[in-house]
Design a protein around this motif. Structure first.
Motif, short mmCIF file in Angstrom:
data_model
loop_
_atom_site.label_atom_id
_atom_site.label_comp_id
_atom_site.label_asym_id
_atom_site.label_seq_id
_atom_site.Cartn_x
_atom_site.Cartn_y
_atom_site.Cartn_z
N ALA A 1 1.22 -16.75 5.08
CA ALA A 1 -0.20 -16.95 4.72
C ALA A 1 -0.95 -15.66 4.56
N LYS A 2 -0.88 -14.95 5.62
CA LYS A 2 -1.44 -13.72 5.55
C LYS A 2 -1.28 -12.63 4.39
N LYS A 3 0.08 -12.63 3.91
CA LYS A 3 0.40 -11.89 2.55
C LYS A 3 -0.09 -12.58 1.28
N MET A 4 -0.13 -14.07 1.29
CA MET A 4 -0.36 -14.94 0.26
C MET A 4 -1.85 -14.52 0.02
N HIS A 5 -2.73 -14.71 1.12
CA HIS A 5 -3.98 -14.47 0.88
C HIS A 5 -4.52 -13.08 0.51
N GLU A 6 -3.84 -11.95 1.14
CA GLU A 6 -4.10 -10.53 0.48
C GLU A 6 -3.65 -10.48 -1.03
N TYR B 1 5.38 -7.70 -4.02
CA TYR B 1 4.57 -9.16 -4.39
C TYR B 1 3.37 -8.96 -5.07
N LEU B 2 2.46 -7.89 -4.86
CA LEU B 2 1.36 -7.60 -5.54
C LEU B 2 1.73 -7.25 -7.00
N SER B 3 2.65 -6.30 -7.15
CA SER B 3 2.87 -5.91 -8.43
C SER B 3 3.44 -6.88 -9.41
N PHE C 1 -4.81 4.66 -16.66
CA PHE C 1 -4.25 3.65 -16.04
C PHE C 1 -4.95 3.37 -14.86
N SER C 2 -4.62 2.38 -14.03
CA SER C 2 -5.29 1.96 -12.62
C SER C 2 -4.18 2.43 -11.81
N LEU C 3 -5.08 2.63 -10.75
CA LEU C 3 -4.04 3.09 -9.44
C LEU C 3 -4.68 2.19 -8.26
N ILE C 4 -3.63 1.49 -7.67
CA ILE C 4 -3.93 0.61 -6.68
C ILE C 4 -2.88 0.87 -5.57
N GLY C 5 -3.48 0.48 -4.42
CA GLY C 5 -2.41 0.39 -2.99
C GLY C 5 -3.28 -0.62 -1.97
N LEU C 6 -2.24 -1.34 -1.76
CA LEU C 6 -2.57 -2.59 -0.75
C LEU C 6 -2.13 -2.10 0.77
N HIS C 7 -2.84 -1.80 1.71
CA HIS C 7 -2.53 -1.18 2.88
C HIS C 7 -1.49 0.28 2.65
N THR C 8 -2.00 1.09 2.06
CA THR C 8 -1.53 2.36 2.20
C THR C 8 -1.69 2.96 3.52
N CYS C 9 -0.58 3.48 3.95
CA CYS C 9 -0.56 3.70 5.49
C CYS C 9 -1.03 5.21 5.59
N GLY C 10 -1.95 5.48 6.70
CA GLY C 10 -2.36 6.79 7.22
C GLY C 10 -2.91 7.59 6.06
N PHE D 1 -17.55 2.30 -4.49
CA PHE D 1 -18.19 1.47 -3.59
C PHE D 1 -17.03 0.89 -2.81
N VAL D 2 -17.32 0.04 -1.59
CA VAL D 2 -16.56 -0.33 -0.67
C VAL D 2 -16.68 -1.95 -0.60
N ALA D 3 -15.79 -2.60 -0.61
CA ALA D 3 -15.93 -4.08 -0.75
C ALA D 3 -14.75 -4.63 0.14
N LYS D 4 -15.50 -5.82 0.93
CA LYS D 4 -14.73 -6.64 1.72
C LYS D 4 -13.85 -7.54 1.10
N LEU D 5 -12.64 -7.69 0.87
CA LEU D 5 -11.86 -8.34 0.36
C LEU D 5 -11.29 -9.60 0.82
N PHE D 6 -10.77 -9.29 2.16
CA PHE D 6 -10.04 -10.45 2.77
C PHE D 6 -10.63 -11.14 4.12
N ASP D 7 -10.35 -12.17 4.47
CA ASP D 7 -10.93 -12.82 5.54
C ASP D 7 -10.34 -11.94 6.63
N PRO D 8 -11.08 -11.64 7.86
CA PRO D 8 -10.63 -10.45 8.68
C PRO D 8 -10.14 -11.27 9.88
N LEU D 9 -10.14 -12.56 9.98
CA LEU D 9 -9.10 -13.25 11.01
C LEU D 9 -7.67 -13.41 10.34
#
Length: 496
Positions: free
Chosen positions: A119-124, A153-155, A264-273, A474-482
């Motif tokens: 569920a978490k990954k699907m949402h993100e 998954y995202l790609s 191009f576009s450069l994206i990263g979902l939960h890029t570490c550190g 800018f910064v945007a809140k994307l996901f449900d924090p719960l």
């Protein structure tokens, strides 16, 4: 930019006196006497006079009466991300409204992912793919580079559902290969989604039904004499350790055989550190031909700080910052101040206070912490201070009904030669039970500081982009924090 800089300075002034709390490890709560040394006097006196039961009853009440603890949490909330200027921080709907103000009508079709991943990954993945697709379409970029693509998954969703060309880059070959295998499975799943949905044109489903388990995508090709619609075509993977000196444009041009002017576009979902700040630096480098950035960071404790001497990294054989490329701070504003947080403060920023405050549950998260802090006292008495600095027992407490059981399992895991007296352990537990109540207060203070520190880290990154002349950032809140505690994306666009 001046508003952002001013707010950052305001947050620093608020946070600095409380950094000792954020940088205090709960393991040492009793042995280092944190109750007397770092807890604010007014909070400590309130607890000592009225007791934790009374104070927490008020704290969790819907009609709080202001006291030192509630006031501490309230003042912290004045310095979290939503307190920054509205031009710097916005909700997801506001980000889409911004697109509309630029003359672009966002695509609002729902993908209705329900079965294929957690569920978490699907949402993100669904939320971020939709956002990236809309902003990339507006930016005119048909190729998306996914840094730290992991399982893909995202790609794969961007390639399958939104028809983008995607280059997934990951530092580990096992992740790149795994992404290929999962894409095969995801493609089959995606065809069933399209078949059931009214958002996509009907077409004949030609993918075979896979009943047996196949280990690799090559086996899939050989078995069914059919290549994936996206793998190797619109979705490609590269195994590469990315640094700020990586030539992104060259990688894309090699894989997709395009001219050297396409952007191009450069994206990263939960890029570490520090990989998150590496992405920012790549984005600002003209040679990389990057037009759009969408980055969600995580694992703040793994950031290398410039002005902190962190003994944690002494255990790493290959120094990650050998080129003096640091992940915090990155803005000139904080660099000039030589501002530092510390590893435990950054670890604190990775907490999930929304879950704690939403559930109003203080027992489950703090019982394991108390067991570990009390074990530290016991080991200190049995072994002496000099022998316990590296005692790591892991997540044992969740498997133990009593502290007595916890001690037995911890001593066994640490392979210590200690004679355990059960009666002594039980008496020891009773003696320090008051510290459990105090530790709960300490825990709440750290939870309150967590989003303040996270906001400071993220806004330092945003200010860096503004300092580089990138105004549409800018910064945007994307996901449900719960569902997803690390839920904020930095979005930046180089407009012509």
């Amino acid at each position: 930019m001046e508003q952002l800089r001013s707010k950052l300075e305001e947050v620093i002034i608020y946070l600095k006196p409380y950094l000792p709390i954020a940088n205090s490890h709960v393991v040492n709560f009793i042995t280092h006497n944190f109750w007397e040394t770092i807890i604010p006097n007014d909070i400590r006196e309130e607890i000592d006079s009225k007791g934790t039961e009374f104070v927490f009853a008020n704290f969790w009440s819907e009609n709080q009466i202001p006291d030192p603890l509630t006031q501490f949490v309230s003042s912290s909330k004045l310095n979290v991300l939503n307190s920054y200027p509205s031009s710097c921080y916005m909700q997801l709907d506001d980000a889409y409204n911004l697109l509309q103000s630029w003359g672009y009508k966002p695509n609002n079709k729902s993908l209705n992912l329900k079965e294929f991943m957690a569920a978490k990954k699907m949402h993100e993945v669904e939320v971020m793919a939709k956002l990236v697709a809309n902003f990339s379409t507006y930016a005119g970029t048909n190729i998306i580079v996914d840094i730290g693509g992991g399982k893909g998954y995202l790609s794969s969703l961007l390639a399958l559902a939104y028809n983008f060309n995607v280059l997934g880059i990951d530092s580990q070959s096992i992740n790149s290969e795994g992404a290929k295998n999962r894409t095969i499975k995801f493609e089959k799943y995606w065809q069933s989604i399209k078949k059931k949905s009214n958002n996509f044109p009907k077409e004949k489903i030609t993918l075979p039904i896979i009943k047996e388990k196949l280990n690799t995508y090559e086996e899939y090709y050989e078995k069914y004499s059919r290549k994936s619609a996206v793998l190797g075509n619109t979705y490609k993977q590269v195994t590469e350790y990315v640094t700020e000196n990586t030539n992104i444009a060259q990688l894309v041009q090699t894989e997709f055989k395009i001219n050297n002017e396409e952007e191009f576009s450069l994206i990263g979902l939960h890029t570490c550190g520090s990989l998150a700040t590496t992405c920012l630096k790549l984005f600002t480098e003209p040679k990389n031909n990057l037009r759009l950035l969408v980055n969600v960071g995580c694992c703040y404790h793994l950031i290398e700080e410039e002005f902190t001497n962190d003994p944690f990294w002494d255990d790493i054989e290959i120094a990650l910052n050998k080129n003096e490329s640091y992940g915090f701070p990155v803005s000139n504003c904080l660099k000039d101040k030589k501002f530092k947080l510390g590893r435990d403060a950054r670890m604190c920023a990775s907490q999930s206070p929304e879950k704690i405050f939403n559930s109003k549950d203080i027992i489950n998260p703090t019982k394991p912490l108390f067991y570990r802090a009390l074990l530290q006292v016991y080991l200190t008495q049995e072994l002496g201070h000099e022998n316990i600095s590296r005692c790591h027992v892991g997540r044992l407490a969740h498997k133990c009904l009593t502290f007595n059981e916890y001690v037995h399992k911890a001593v066994k895991r640490l392979q210590l030669n200690i004679e355990i007296d059960n009666e002594k352990i039980n008496a020891f537990y009773d003696k320090y039970l008051i510290e459990y109540e105090r530790l709960k207060v300490f825990f709440i203070l750290k939870q309150a500081l967590a989003p303040v520190i996270e906001g400071l880290i993220i806004m330092d990154r945003l200010l860096y982009l503004h300092e580089q002349g990138i105004n549409e950032a800018f910064v945007a809140k994307l996901f449900d924090p719960l569902l997803s505690p690390r839920n904020h994306a930095i979005i930046a666009l180089k407009k012509n």
